[in-house]
Design a protein around this motif. Sequence first.
Motif, mmCIF file in Angstrom:
data_model
loop_
_atom_site.group_PDB
_atom_site.id
_atom_site.type_symbol
_atom_site.label_atom_id
_atom_site.label_comp_id
_atom_site.label_asym_id
_atom_site.label_seq_id
_atom_site.Cartn_x
_atom_site.Cartn_y
_atom_site.Cartn_z
ATOM 1 N N PHE A 1 32.011 26.543 87.962
ATOM 2 C CA PHE A 1 30.729 26.210 87.355
ATOM 3 C C PHE A 1 30.633 24.702 87.192
ATOM 4 C CE2 PHE A 1 31.334 30.569 86.258
ATOM 5 C CZ PHE A 1 30.058 31.114 86.221
ATOM 6 N N GLN A 2 29.468 24.168 87.403
ATOM 7 C CA GLN A 2 29.257 22.740 87.177
ATOM 8 C C GLN A 2 29.239 22.471 85.680
ATOM 9 O OE1 GLN A 2 25.615 21.769 89.144
ATOM 10 N NE2 GLN A 2 26.515 21.898 91.182
ATOM 11 N N ASP A 3 29.689 21.274 85.310
ATOM 12 C CA ASP A 3 29.782 20.923 83.896
ATOM 13 C C ASP A 3 28.437 21.054 83.186
ATOM 14 O OD1 ASP A 3 31.310 20.058 81.630
ATOM 15 O OD2 ASP A 3 30.336 18.108 81.820
ATOM 16 N N ASN A 4 27.348 20.721 83.869
ATOM 17 C CA ASN A 4 26.038 20.788 83.208
ATOM 18 C C ASN A 4 25.540 22.223 83.047
ATOM 19 O OD1 ASN A 4 25.394 21.307 85.860
ATOM 20 N ND2 ASN A 4 23.744 19.806 85.979
ATOM 21 N N ALA A 5 26.222 23.203 83.650
ATOM 22 C CA ALA A 5 25.830 24.603 83.489
ATOM 23 C C ALA A 5 26.515 25.248 82.293
ATOM 24 C CB ALA A 5 26.159 25.395 84.749
ATOM 25 N N VAL A 6 27.535 24.574 81.761
ATOM 26 C CA VAL A 6 28.323 25.117 80.652
ATOM 27 C C VAL A 6 27.800 24.556 79.338
ATOM 28 C CG1 VAL A 6 30.631 25.220 79.637
ATOM 29 C CG2 VAL A 6 30.360 25.343 82.113
ATOM 30 N N GLY A 7 27.561 25.439 78.383
ATOM 31 C CA GLY A 7 27.129 24.979 77.068
ATOM 32 C C GLY A 7 26.168 25.938 76.408
ATOM 33 N N ALA A 8 25.610 25.506 75.314
ATOM 34 C CA ALA A 8 24.775 26.354 74.465
ATOM 35 C C ALA A 8 23.560 26.937 75.177
ATOM 36 C CB ALA A 8 24.321 25.567 73.239
ATOM 37 N N GLU A 9 23.004 26.209 76.130
ATOM 38 C CA GLU A 9 21.810 26.686 76.835
ATOM 39 C C GLU A 9 22.128 27.323 78.186
ATOM 40 O OE1 GLU A 9 18.893 26.807 75.335
ATOM 41 O OE2 GLU A 9 19.931 25.933 73.620
ATOM 42 N N GLY A 10 23.402 27.331 78.553
ATOM 43 C CA GLY A 10 23.795 27.859 79.857
ATOM 44 C C GLY A 10 24.865 28.921 79.736
ATOM 45 N N VAL A 11 25.950 28.730 80.469
ATOM 46 C CA VAL A 11 27.067 29.661 80.474
ATOM 47 C C VAL A 11 28.045 29.273 79.372
ATOM 48 C CG1 VAL A 11 28.981 30.559 81.850
ATOM 49 C CG2 VAL A 11 26.808 30.023 82.957
ATOM 50 N N ARG A 12 28.411 30.260 78.573
ATOM 51 C CA ARG A 12 29.408 30.043 77.529
ATOM 52 C C ARG A 12 30.628 30.907 77.848
ATOM 53 N NH1 ARG A 12 26.619 30.953 71.815
ATOM 54 N NH2 ARG A 12 26.641 33.065 72.642
ATOM 55 N N PHE A 13 31.803 30.342 77.642
ATOM 56 C CA PHE A 13 33.041 31.059 77.914
ATOM 57 C C PHE A 13 33.800 31.320 76.626
ATOM 58 C CE2 PHE A 13 32.360 28.868 81.982
ATOM 59 C CZ PHE A 13 32.507 29.929 82.859
ATOM 60 N N GLY A 14 34.544 32.420 76.638
ATOM 61 C CA GLY A 14 35.442 32.738 75.550
ATOM 62 C C GLY A 14 36.723 33.320 76.115
ATOM 63 N N VAL A 15 37.786 33.223 75.344
ATOM 64 C CA VAL A 15 39.072 33.796 75.735
ATOM 65 C C VAL A 15 39.670 34.491 74.525
ATOM 66 C CG1 VAL A 15 41.387 33.373 76.633
ATOM 67 C CG2 VAL A 15 39.475 31.960 77.436
ATOM 68 N N THR A 16 39.999 35.760 74.705
ATOM 69 C CA THR A 16 40.665 36.541 73.676
ATOM 70 C C THR A 16 41.988 37.030 74.235
ATOM 71 O OG1 THR A 16 38.610 37.238 72.614
ATOM 72 C CG2 THR A 16 40.541 38.628 72.246
ATOM 73 N N LEU A 17 43.067 36.756 73.526
ATOM 74 C CA LEU A 17 44.388 37.238 73.908
ATOM 75 C C LEU A 17 44.710 38.462 73.070
ATOM 76 C CD1 LEU A 17 46.445 33.901 73.976
ATOM 77 C CD2 LEU A 17 45.127 34.950 75.812
ATOM 78 N N PHE A 18 45.470 39.388 73.665
ATOM 79 C CA PHE A 18 45.897 40.535 72.862
ATOM 80 C C PHE A 18 47.297 40.982 73.255
ATOM 81 C CE2 PHE A 18 44.370 42.726 76.578
ATOM 82 C CZ PHE A 18 45.083 43.910 76.652
ATOM 83 N N GLY A 19 48.018 41.354 72.261
ATOM 84 C CA GLY A 19 49.331 41.966 72.343
ATOM 85 C C GLY A 19 49.357 42.896 71.151
ATOM 86 N N ASP A 20 50.140 42.539 70.153
ATOM 87 C CA ASP A 20 50.134 43.317 68.911
ATOM 88 C C ASP A 20 48.793 43.209 68.189
ATOM 89 O OD1 ASP A 20 52.786 44.309 69.000
ATOM 90 O OD2 ASP A 20 53.550 42.388 68.277
ATOM 91 N N VAL A 21 48.233 42.000 68.181
ATOM 92 C CA VAL A 21 46.991 41.734 67.459
ATOM 93 C C VAL A 21 46.077 40.896 68.359
ATOM 94 C CG1 VAL A 21 46.003 40.590 65.435
ATOM 95 C CG2 VAL A 21 48.206 41.729 65.241
ATOM 96 N N PRO A 22 44.806 41.277 68.511
ATOM 97 C CA PRO A 22 43.883 40.451 69.306
ATOM 98 C C PRO A 22 43.552 39.149 68.586
ATOM 99 C CG PRO A 22 42.733 42.339 68.372
ATOM 100 C CD PRO A 22 44.175 42.482 68.012
ATOM 101 N N ARG A 23 43.447 38.080 69.381
ATOM 102 C CA ARG A 23 43.148 36.762 68.811
ATOM 103 C C ARG A 23 42.116 36.069 69.686
ATOM 104 N NH1 ARG A 23 48.093 33.493 69.423
ATOM 105 N NH2 ARG A 23 48.487 34.730 71.262
ATOM 106 N N MET A 24 41.015 35.666 69.082
ATOM 107 C CA MET A 24 39.990 34.919 69.799
ATOM 108 C C MET A 24 40.397 33.451 69.765
ATOM 109 S SD MET A 24 35.809 34.595 69.183
ATOM 110 C CE MET A 24 35.984 35.450 67.659
#
Length: 113
Positions: free
Chosen positions: A36-59
Motif C-alpha cells: 500500500f502507498q503511504d498516502n493510502a494508510v491512515g484514518a481516511e484510508g486503509v487502517r491496519f491492526g495486529v493481534t497476537l494470540f497464544g494463551d491470551v490475545p493481545r492487540m
Amino acid sequence: TVVQADIVFLVDESWSVGQTSFFRVKDFISAIMSSFQDNAVGAEGVRFGVTLFGDVPRMLVALTDYSSLEDLLRTVGDLPYGGGSRRTGSALRFLVDSVFSPAISRDFTPKVL
C-alpha cells in the motif's frame, strides 16, 4: 484512489508455531502492508491492526494507532514472540469484542481479518 478498509492480522504465537515461523509471518505482514502507498494508510484510508494470540490475545497494533506506513512497519518488525498455548476461540472472541468494536471500527467500512 484511496479506499477505506480495516485490515487486521491475527497471528498465532503459540509454541506449536515456533519462533522461526513467527518471524516469517511478520515478514509476510510487512510485505502486505508495504504493497500500500503511504498516502493510502491512515484514518481516511486503509487502517491496519495486529493481534497476537497464544494463551491470551493481545492487540499490539490497534486500527487507530498509526497513520504512517513507516511507523507501522517498524512496529510490526518489533513484534515480540511470546509462545504459549493456542487458544483460537478466545482470540476470535477478542476480535469481535475489542478489535472490531463499534468504538474502533468505522461504519460501512469493510473489515478484513
